[in-house]
Scaffold this active site. Sequence first.
Site, PDB file in Angstrom:
ATOM      1  N   HIS A 108      56.081  52.853  76.775  1.00 48.60           N
ATOM      2  CA  HIS A 108      54.822  52.566  76.080  1.00 48.60           C
ATOM      3  C   HIS A 108      53.746  53.511  76.621  1.00 48.60           C
ATOM      4  CE1 HIS A 108      51.857  50.160  73.914  1.00 48.60           C
ATOM      5  NE2 HIS A 108      51.096  50.214  75.001  1.00 48.60           N
ATOM      6  N   ASP A 144      55.360  44.637  74.451  1.00 50.14           N
ATOM      7  CA  ASP A 144      54.948  45.540  75.537  1.00 50.14           C
ATOM      8  C   ASP A 144      54.719  44.795  76.858  1.00 50.14           C
ATOM      9  OD1 ASP A 144      55.057  47.717  73.790  1.00 50.14           O
ATOM     10  OD2 ASP A 144      53.041  47.338  73.076  1.00 50.14           O
ATOM     11  N   ALA A 172      54.081  63.499  79.615  1.00 46.90           N
ATOM     12  CA  ALA A 172      54.465  62.695  80.790  1.00 46.90           C
ATOM     13  C   ALA A 172      55.620  61.744  80.444  1.00 46.90           C
ATOM     14  CB  ALA A 172      53.266  61.912  81.296  1.00 46.90           C
ATOM     15  N   GLU A 173      55.604  61.196  79.230  1.00 45.42           N
ATOM     16  CA  GLU A 173      56.701  60.303  78.819  1.00 45.42           C
ATOM     17  C   GLU A 173      58.044  61.018  78.915  1.00 45.42           C
ATOM     18  OE1 GLU A 173      56.222  58.073  75.126  1.00 45.42           O
ATOM     19  OE2 GLU A 173      54.067  58.452  75.193  1.00 45.42           O
TER      20      GLU A 173
HETATM   21  C1  GRF Z   1      55.862  57.248  72.122  1.00 41.96           C
HETATM   22  O1  GRF Z   1      54.514  57.500  72.428  1.00 41.96           O
HETATM   23  C2  GRF Z   1      56.340  55.991  72.774  1.00 41.96           C
HETATM   24  O2  GRF Z   1      55.748  55.754  74.026  1.00 41.96           O
HETATM   25  C3  GRF Z   1      55.896  54.927  71.802  1.00 41.96           C
HETATM   26  O3  GRF Z   1      56.119  55.502  70.532  1.00 41.96           O
HETATM   27  C4  GRF Z   1      56.048  56.917  70.645  1.00 41.96           C
HETATM   28  C5  GRF Z   1      57.344  57.440  70.117  1.00 41.96           C
HETATM   29  O4  GRF Z   1      57.368  58.840  70.049  1.00 41.96           O
HETATM   30  N1  GRF Z   1      56.588  53.696  72.028  1.00 41.96           N
HETATM   31  P1  GRF Z   1      58.726  59.593  69.806  1.00 41.96           P
HETATM   32  O5  GRF Z   1      59.330  59.050  68.535  1.00 41.96           O
HETATM   33  O6  GRF Z   1      59.611  59.364  70.992  1.00 41.96           O
HETATM   34  O7  GRF Z   1      58.341  61.045  69.652  1.00 41.96           O
END
Ligand code: GRF
Length: 230
Positions: A108, A144, A172-173
């Site tokens: 998230h 969440d 960062a993700e």
């Molecule tokens: C990401 O920002 C994730 O954190 C949220 O939805 C978005 C998905 O992006 N849950 P992607 O499809 O992985 O590019």
Amino acid sequence: MSRLRVGVLISGRGSNLHALLAACADDTYPAEIVSVISNRSEVLGLELAQSAGICSSVISHDTREGFAARAEAVLHEQRVQLVCLAGFMRVLDGAFVDTWRDRMINIHPSLLPAFPGLHPQRQALAAGVRFTGCTVHFVRPEVDAGPIIAQAVVPTRPGDDEASLSARILSAEHRLYPLALRLIAEGRVQVGAGKVQIDGWQAPKLAMLNPREPPRRSRTIGWSRDPNSL
Ligand code: GRF
């Protein structure tokens, strides 16, 4: 080495799926993606899965129960051990969440428990926070929510809008999700009393300030480096 068998649920672009696929492409990474399920057809994430040769399924989310039953069948068929939600934009059936308790994780784009729900980046800008970020957590029936595995802190900057902040968090993700999955696949993550323990975990030593401190200057013996460069 036997690798953890992972199923990924998506709804769209799939950039986090891409980051996980890139991590899994390394033979020494302890997890592999064996199934990708999307509730929408014709999304980029499905193309990514198909070009990586991974079993992909489109399961419409007409009802929570219907989606859950069909997803469960696919995950069972592919002998999935852990489910990663990666931009899956539907609320899951409660019984499905219970079945996968402590075996299903989500990413998230905020520092939970701040800013759950939709448009967390917009919420962060509206609140005027100096830092936000992203969180990987075990999934619970509440949206969440759930024990936190890993977080990345991302600064807000003057002039940010939702798009610029989202892009900074997304990058960062793409580092955080493969790290969290690795820790789980290595068997280093335990959940107890609503919190996560990680074996061999090292936390950063220093605080990060926003605004940054001016560089320190010292003619005496001792510290003279810009602490922001650490
Ligand atoms: C990401 O920002 C994730 O954190 C949220 O939805 C978005 C998905 O992006 N849950 P992607 O499809 O992985 O590019």
